[in-house]
Design an enzyme around this catalytic site. Sequence first.
Site, PDB file in Angstrom:
ATOM      1  N   ASP A 150     -55.469 -13.979  56.227  1.00 36.17           N
ATOM      2  CA  ASP A 150     -56.873 -13.567  56.228  1.00 36.17           C
ATOM      3  C   ASP A 150     -57.464 -13.106  54.774  1.00 36.17           C
ATOM      4  O   ASP A 150     -58.470 -13.652  54.301  1.00 36.17           O
ATOM      5  CB  ASP A 150     -56.913 -12.471  57.336  1.00 36.17           C
ATOM      6  N   SER A 203     -51.236  -9.472  66.103  1.00 40.51           N
ATOM      7  CA  SER A 203     -52.161  -8.418  64.970  1.00 40.51           C
ATOM      8  C   SER A 203     -51.029  -7.281  64.873  1.00 40.51           C
ATOM      9  O   SER A 203     -50.951  -6.542  65.742  1.00 40.51           O
ATOM     10  CB  SER A 203     -53.354  -8.095  65.186  1.00 40.51           C
ATOM     11  N   ARG A 253     -56.296   4.533  56.686  1.00 43.45           N
ATOM     12  CA  ARG A 253     -57.300   3.830  56.178  1.00 43.45           C
ATOM     13  C   ARG A 253     -57.948   4.795  55.119  1.00 43.45           C
ATOM     14  O   ARG A 253     -58.516   4.180  54.139  1.00 43.45           O
ATOM     15  CB  ARG A 253     -58.349   3.647  57.166  1.00 43.45           C
ATOM     16  N   ASP A 285     -61.294  -0.503  61.859  1.00 45.71           N
ATOM     17  CA  ASP A 285     -61.024  -0.215  60.652  1.00 45.71           C
ATOM     18  C   ASP A 285     -62.181  -0.497  59.818  1.00 45.71           C
ATOM     19  O   ASP A 285     -62.266  -0.093  58.839  1.00 45.71           O
ATOM     20  CB  ASP A 285     -59.848  -1.303  60.140  1.00 45.71           C
TER      21      ASP A 285
END
Length: 403
Positions: A16, A179, A96, A125
């Site tokens: 990605d 994922s 994050r 996210d």
Amino acid sequence: MTKIEKIVLSYSGGLDTSIILKWLQETYGCEVVTFTADLGQGEELEPARAKAEMSGVKDIRIVDLREEFVSDFVFPMLRANALYEGQYLLGSSIARPLIAKHLVGIAREVGAHAVAHGATGKGNDQVRFELAVNALDPSIKIIAPWRQWNIRSRMQLLEYAEKHHIPVPSDKRGEAPFSIDANLLHTSTEGKILENPAEVVPDHVYQRTVDPVDAPDTPEIITIGFERGDPVSVNGKSMTPAALLTELNGLGGRHGIGRLDLVENRFIGMKSRGIYETPGGTILLAAHRGIESITLDRAAAHLKDEIMPRYAELIYNGFWFAPEREMLQALIDQSQTFVSGEVMVRLYKGSASVISRTSPLSLYSADLVTFEESAIAYDHHDAEGFIRLNGLRLRSWAARNSR
């Protein structure tokens, strides 16, 4: 609109973000700096450098953030005993803001006008990254390709990769893979069969923990030392924060500790199912509550438990750098002043059970609670007045109801 001349991309080296890298170069026609954070995900990160070089990137940053991650983000969160919706130890959420912090720092260093991330438009996210950037430097533009480009399916993603000669691993060509997000605190797995909450999780989904049924038949007892609310040693050996969490991950994983099958409420409004493995964090949560049980005042402990859901929700929703989270953190950190000592934990077939706790700063008094004669003066008659005063409103309420 100010022309964007340089972008810092949060880059994993996976399919990605490799596609996003090329898309940014094509769309904005500017230099892209890649930033890859080593959070202890257990993967070799040098291939990310090689892939970035193949795409013509001149400035490639691979930064070891493991110690900062644990000491400045995981440990402050654990001081609060934070659990989102009563179960989730926030392994993805807490990573994050750290990534965003370094994205912004690198952008300032290299004079970039924008930062970019690979989070999708359906997940949490994107919110976490962007709220953190907003709080740290509102002048920086945020680029979220999954919300901007016209790629709408996995097939289109693969077609874009082939068109631009981006290598596609064989395991990415067939059915969409799980994922997976991993760091020193946890591993999370989503997608595929897990999207049906009625389906039982296949054992091959778990990566860090053995099935508790297959864990050793003999318990293992460990001792964790705490200073001011933070763990500092395992079995008498002092360790850095990252080394300590790594050690507990190994111990917990061997005993099948820290598995969680959770349907959670995402901030953006949908429910999702995730499989989480947090072996070391699960052990630390049990141990921390154990040492707090003898060192925290009752009212302080109960207040912490009252604010914990709000604190956990702030982290889950991406408000790490918000003033209210910092205010709560100050309260939590103040409560940890005397939270020092040692806790013994028994690891056995998926459970981490506190079996002993000691502290030179303990509030526990054996003389007060003993059924034998006490050395501390305690008049049992005092309880009568205490009960009568606390019962006054109940007697008034009962009298009114009987009329």
